[in-house]
Design a protein around this motif. Structure first.
Motif, short mmCIF file in Angstrom:
data_model
loop_
_atom_site.label_atom_id
_atom_site.label_comp_id
_atom_site.label_asym_id
_atom_site.label_seq_id
_atom_site.Cartn_x
_atom_site.Cartn_y
_atom_site.Cartn_z
N GLY A 137 0.78 -1.23 0.00
CA GLY A 137 0.00 0.00 0.00
C GLY A 137 0.82 1.28 0.00
N VAL A 138 2.00 1.23 -0.59
CA VAL A 138 2.85 2.42 -0.68
C VAL A 138 2.35 3.29 -1.84
N ILE A 139 2.13 4.57 -1.59
CA ILE A 139 1.71 5.49 -2.65
C ILE A 139 2.90 5.78 -3.57
N GLY A 140 2.67 5.72 -4.87
CA GLY A 140 3.68 6.14 -5.83
C GLY A 140 3.43 7.59 -6.21
N VAL A 141 4.47 8.43 -6.16
CA VAL A 141 4.31 9.85 -6.47
C VAL A 141 5.07 10.18 -7.75
N THR A 142 4.35 10.61 -8.76
CA THR A 142 4.99 11.01 -10.01
C THR A 142 5.33 12.50 -9.96
N LEU A 143 6.51 12.84 -10.52
CA LEU A 143 7.02 14.21 -10.49
C LEU A 143 7.42 14.62 -11.91
N PRO A 144 6.44 14.84 -12.78
CA PRO A 144 6.75 15.05 -14.19
C PRO A 144 7.48 16.35 -14.50
N LEU A 145 7.38 17.34 -13.61
CA LEU A 145 8.11 18.59 -13.87
C LEU A 145 9.61 18.36 -13.83
N ALA A 146 10.06 17.41 -13.01
CA ALA A 146 11.49 17.08 -12.98
C ALA A 146 11.92 16.46 -14.30
N SER A 147 11.08 15.62 -14.86
CA SER A 147 11.39 15.04 -16.17
C SER A 147 11.40 16.12 -17.25
N LEU A 148 10.47 17.05 -17.16
CA LEU A 148 10.40 18.14 -18.13
C LEU A 148 11.68 18.96 -18.14
N TYR A 149 12.15 19.34 -16.96
CA TYR A 149 13.31 20.22 -16.87
C TYR A 149 14.64 19.50 -17.09
N ILE A 172 -7.01 13.22 -3.12
CA ILE A 172 -7.04 12.24 -2.03
C ILE A 172 -5.79 11.37 -1.98
N TYR A 173 -5.24 10.97 -3.14
CA TYR A 173 -4.04 10.14 -3.10
C TYR A 173 -2.82 10.95 -2.66
N ALA A 174 -2.77 12.22 -3.04
CA ALA A 174 -1.69 13.08 -2.55
C ALA A 174 -1.81 13.27 -1.05
N ALA A 175 -3.04 13.39 -0.56
CA ALA A 175 -3.25 13.49 0.89
C ALA A 175 -2.79 12.21 1.59
N LYS A 176 -3.02 11.06 0.97
CA LYS A 176 -2.56 9.80 1.55
C LYS A 176 -1.04 9.74 1.62
N ALA A 177 -0.38 10.37 0.64
CA ALA A 177 1.08 10.36 0.59
C ALA A 177 1.72 11.17 1.71
N ILE A 178 0.91 11.99 2.41
CA ILE A 178 1.41 12.74 3.57
C ILE A 178 0.58 12.44 4.82
N ASN A 179 -0.09 11.28 4.81
CA ASN A 179 -0.87 10.84 5.97
C ASN A 179 -1.91 11.87 6.40
N ARG A 180 -2.57 12.51 5.39
CA ARG A 180 -3.60 13.50 5.70
C ARG A 180 -4.96 13.12 5.11
N ASP A 181 -5.11 11.89 4.68
CA ASP A 181 -6.33 11.49 3.98
C ASP A 181 -7.55 11.42 4.89
N LYS A 182 -7.37 11.41 6.19
CA LYS A 182 -8.52 11.40 7.10
C LYS A 182 -9.15 12.78 7.23
N THR A 183 -8.38 13.82 6.88
CA THR A 183 -8.87 15.18 7.08
C THR A 183 -8.87 16.03 5.81
N LEU A 184 -8.13 15.60 4.78
CA LEU A 184 -7.97 16.41 3.57
C LEU A 184 -8.19 15.55 2.32
N GLY A 185 -8.25 16.21 1.16
CA GLY A 185 -8.15 15.51 -0.11
C GLY A 185 -9.45 15.13 -0.78
N SER A 186 -10.58 15.27 -0.10
CA SER A 186 -11.87 14.98 -0.72
C SER A 186 -12.95 15.83 -0.08
N ILE A 187 -14.06 15.97 -0.79
CA ILE A 187 -15.15 16.81 -0.32
C ILE A 187 -16.23 15.91 0.27
N VAL A 188 -16.06 15.63 1.55
CA VAL A 188 -17.00 14.78 2.29
C VAL A 188 -17.20 15.37 3.68
#
Length: 404
Positions: free
Chosen positions: A280-292, A350-366
Motif C-alpha cells: 500500500g505504498v503510494i507512488g508519487v509522479t514528479l513530471p516537472l522534474a522530467s520536463l526540466y 485524495i491520493y496526494a493526501a494519503k502520501a502525507i498521511n492527511r487522507d482522514k482530514t484532507l483531499g476529498s469533499i466529504v
C-alpha cells in the motif's frame, strides 16, 4: 453555516474505488460550519436547515477539492538559472556539478542565508502557490546538510505553519546527498544524521517524515535502511526519492520499511511495483522534474495497472523542477504519464493526501473533512486539463474561508 451552490459538477474525490473514480455529483451544493464540511449532495436535496444560510455562487462551474502538493523543497537559498542554460546546451549533471552547480550549490546558498531570509522567501513562494489552488503542501529540508542548517530549514516550516493558513506537512531530508566536508567520509555523515540530526529534529518536533535520496549518486539501499531504522525509532515515517535515474531497488525498500510513499520511480522495476502494491505504498509522479531535466517520464499507467495508487506532485526545487505549477504537472501526467484527467485529479487530491498521511482530514469533499475546495472555470475535468491555462481557479475556500 454557509453553502456553495450553482455547481455544475462537484468532483468529491472520495477514497473509495480506484484511480479513475472521482465520484461526481451534478447540480451540487456544499454546506460547512466553521472549517469543516457538514453536508454534500445535490442542490435539490439540500436540507431545510441550510435554506437560509449565507450563500456563495459557483457560477455554474465545476468544483474540486483543494489541491495537495505532496512533494516540494520549498525552503532554499538562491536559484540556479544558469544551470537551465547549461542543461539546454547538453551539459550533463556531473559536468554541472563540477562547474559548481547541482544540489551543493543550493546547499552553499542555504547555509549562507539566515533563518529570517529563508522564511521571507519561502513565505512569498507559499503565498503564490496557495493562489494557484494548493491548500495543502509537503515541505522538505535537505539543503542544509549540517545539524544547524537542517534545523534552520525545518524551523522555517514551523513558522510557516503558524503564519500561513495552508496545511503543511514537514519532512526531514538530511540524507539528500553528502556535503563537501564529508565527501571522503560517508559513514561519518551517516553517523551525524543518525546520532545528532534525527534526535534533534524529534526533540523539537520539527518533522513527521524522514526522506532519503536513494540512488547510485546518493545513498545506497543499506545506508538508507539504517537511517530509516533510526528515524522510525524517533517517530519519523519513511519516504523515499526512489528509482529516479536507475532501477536500484528503491521501490522494494519503500515496501520493506513501510514507507508512506516512494517518489519519482521513473526506473521502477516490475517487482518494485508488485511490492508497493502489496504494502500500500503510494507512488508519487514528479513530471516537472522530467520536463526540466529532459529525462524519461514515469509510465504511471504501468503502476496503476499493477495496483499502485499514484499521486501527482511538483517536486518544486531550484534545480530540477523550478516551478510550482501543480496544474502543469497534472497536464503532463495525462500526456506523458498516460493517466486520464479523472485519474490525475484523484492523484492530486485524495491520493496526494494519503502520501502525507492527511487522507482522514484532507483531499476529498466529504462531511467531516476540512472545508477546502476550488471553483474551476471549466466544463468538466477533461476540458480543464485538455485546455491548459494554468489553475483556472476562479476562487476557492481553505478551512471554510474564501480566497482568490
Amino acid at each position: 453555516m454557509p453553502i456553495l451552490q450553482n455547481i455544475s459538477i462537484l468532483y468529491t474525490c472520495r477514497d473509495e474505488g480506484g484511480q479513475p473514480d472521482i465520484h461526481p455529483i451534478e447540480n451540487a451544493a456544499i454546506a460547512w460550519v466553521d472549517d469543516k464540511i457538514e453536508w454534500v449532495g445535490k442542490k435539490s436535496e439540500l436540507p431545510e436547515k441550510y435554506q437560509s444560510a449565507e450563500t456563495f455562487d459557483a457560477g455554474g462551474k465545476i468544483v474540486i477539492p483543494g489541491l495537495v502538493d505532496c512533494h516540494t523543497h520549498l525552503c532554499f537559498g538562491g536559484w540556479r538559472a544558469d544551470e537551465f542554460e547549461m542543461r539546454i546546451q547538453g551539459r550533463s549533471y556531473l559536468e554541472i556539478a563540477k562547474a559548481g552547480g547541482g544540489i551543493l550549490s543550493t546547499v552553499k546558498a542555504t547555509r549562507k542565508a539566515s533563518e529570517d531570509e529563508l522564511f521571507e522567501k519561502a513565505a512569498g513562494l507559499l503565498d503564490e502557490i496557495h493562489r494557484q489552488g494548493v491548500t495543502a503542501i509537503e515541505c522538505k529540508s535537505g539543503y542544509g546538510l549540517s545539524l544547524d542548517d537542517e534545523l534552520k530549514q525545518l524551523r522555517v516550516y514551523r513558522r510557516l505553519k503558524k503564519e500561513s493558513p495552508v496545511h503543511i506537512a514537514t519532512t526531514f531530508l538530511g540524507a539528500h546527498t553528502f556535503p563537501p566536508e564529508y565527501k571522503e567520509n560517508r559513514q561519518g555523515y551517516i553517523d551525524l544524521i543518525i546520532n545528532e540530526m534525527i534526535p534533534a529534529v524529534a526533540e523539537e518536533n520539527l518533522a513527521e517524515f524522514c526522506d532519503i535520496f536513494v540512488e547510485e549518486s546518493a545513498f545506497t539501499i543499506d545506508e538508507a535502511r539504517t537511517i530509516f531504522e533510526a528515524g522510525k525509532k524517533h517517530g519519523l515515517t519513511p519516504k523515499l526519492h526512489a528509482d529516479q535515474l536507475s532501477s536500484g531497488g528503491g521501490a522494494e525498500l519503500a515496501a520493506e520499511v513501510g514507507a508512506v510513499s516512494a517518489d519519482h520511480l521513473e526506473q521502477i522495476s516490475d517487482e518494485g511495483i508488485r511490492q508497493m502494491s502489496e504494502k500500500g505504498v503510494i507512488g508519487v509522479t514528479l513530471p516537472l522534474a522530467s520536463l526540466y531535466t529532459q529525462q524519461p517520464y514515469l509510465n504511471c499507467r504501468k503502476l496503476v495497472n499493477g495496483g499502485v495508487e499514484v499521486a501527482v506532485a511538483t517536486d518544486f526545487n531550484p534545480g530540477s523542477a523550478p516551478t510550482f505549477d501543480l496544474s502543469l504537472a497534472m497536464m503532463l501526467t495525462c500526456n506523458h504519464g498516460r493517466l486520464t484527467p479523472a485519474e490525475v485529479l484523484k492523484g492530486a487530491t485524495i491520493y496526494a493526501a494519503k502520501a502525507i498521511n492527511r487522507d482522514k482530514t484532507l483531499g476529498s469533499i466529504v462531511p467531516g473533512k476540512s472545508a477546502d475546495f476550488l471553483i474551476i472555470d471549466a466544463e468538466n475535468v477533461n476540458e480543464w486539463l485538455y485546455h491548459y491555462r494554468g489553475s483556472r481557479m476562479t476562487f476557492g475556500f481553505l478551512k471554510g474561508k474564501r480566497f482568490n
